[in-house]
Scaffold this motif. Sequence first.
Motif, PDB file in Angstrom:
ATOM      1  N   PRO A   1       0.818  -1.217   0.000  1.00 57.37           N
ATOM      2  CA  PRO A   1       0.000   0.000   0.000  1.00 57.37           C
ATOM      3  C   PRO A   1       0.850   1.263   0.000  1.00 57.37           C
ATOM      4  CG  PRO A   1      -0.054  -1.056   2.159  1.00 57.37           C
ATOM      5  CD  PRO A   1       0.631  -2.012   1.237  1.00 57.37           C
TER       6      PRO A   1
ATOM      7  N   THR B   1      -9.317   3.117   3.472  1.00 55.77           N
ATOM      8  CA  THR B   1      -8.177   2.287   3.891  1.00 55.77           C
ATOM      9  C   THR B   1      -6.868   3.066   4.028  1.00 55.77           C
ATOM     10  OG1 THR B   1      -7.496   1.723   1.630  1.00 55.77           O
ATOM     11  CG2 THR B   1      -9.238   0.371   2.649  1.00 55.77           C
TER      12      THR B   1
ATOM     13  N   TYR C   1     -11.983   3.854  -1.803  1.00 49.86           N
ATOM     14  CA  TYR C   1     -11.107   2.869  -1.168  1.00 49.86           C
ATOM     15  C   TYR C   1      -9.949   3.552  -0.447  1.00 49.86           C
ATOM     16  CZ  TYR C   1      -7.980  -1.172  -0.750  1.00 49.86           C
ATOM     17  OH  TYR C   1      -7.151  -2.157  -0.273  1.00 49.86           O
ATOM     18  N   TRP C   2      -9.339   4.534  -1.107  1.00 51.96           N
ATOM     19  CA  TRP C   2      -8.253   5.287  -0.456  1.00 51.96           C
ATOM     20  C   TRP C   2      -8.766   5.998   0.797  1.00 51.96           C
ATOM     21  CZ3 TRP C   2      -8.086  10.949  -1.262  1.00 51.96           C
ATOM     22  CH2 TRP C   2      -7.129  11.557  -0.422  1.00 51.96           C
TER      23      TRP C   2
ATOM     24  N   ASN D   1      -4.941   3.522   1.499  1.00 46.96           N
ATOM     25  CA  ASN D   1      -4.076   3.022   0.429  1.00 46.96           C
ATOM     26  C   ASN D   1      -4.377   3.768  -0.865  1.00 46.96           C
ATOM     27  OD1 ASN D   1      -2.444   1.598  -1.308  1.00 46.96           O
ATOM     28  ND2 ASN D   1      -3.614  -0.314  -1.200  1.00 46.96           N
TER      29      ASN D   1
END
Length: 258
Positions: free
Chosen positions: A35, A167, A163-164, A169
């Motif tokens: 990541p 998480t 998603y970033w 990442n």
Amino acid sequence: MAATAGVSMAAARKRGYLLALAGVVLAVLAFALPPVAQPQAYHGFADARGWLGVPNFGDVMSNLAFLLVGVLGLSAMREPRVQAMGRIPLHAYALTFAGLALTAFGSAYYHWAPSDARLVWDRLPMTLVFMPLLAATLAERLRWRSDLPLLGLSLLGVGCVVYWNVTGNLLPYFVAEGGSILLLLLAVALLPTPWSGRAQLFAVLGTYLVAFACEQGDKQVFQATGGTVSGHTIKHLVAALAFYVLLRMLRRQQPIDG
């Protein structure tokens, strides 16, 4: 060349499948590699000067260029020469310019007070620029008959930002952005197009790369200009120019006989 001459539709579809396979490989790498976190130094832009009550005036107000080109692009979707592309490519290009107009607001909001939380609203509309542009490039070459691939690619881009945000990442977003540019280049090089002028897409991407270089040299440009303008401000203006080149391409296009 903007297209490979003499390529049959069947051969083009086979190449399209290879591009799809390349996309799958990129998606796997996005989640298989370690990541990547958002560097906090990214928020430290060179030109922090405010004016007329607007903080970071240059980086905020330069987003008006995105709004202008986005609105011009949406208006051009009504022109007969552009509408002649057909429903699916038209939808994809329209979403590209709509995403560009929305980027003006998201980017201005972010640059008003840079932070990770605000950067989400900058990157979300950006995904609705580069993913629909990839979809438009593929749609006209592969004769897509449905908006579902456009919808899927757009949701994939948005999903990478979400998603970033959840998480931390950032890698899937980087892969989505860079991968869409790579796949677009491959599509332009390998797949025939029914429209003239598509070599100008290389100029679009080249101009965008100049904008990226200005972004990376934000502080150096600010110093070189004696504190007059920063690299990031120029980045906004040059990136908007890239999409104006795209708009001119669409307005001047002609069907290719045969």
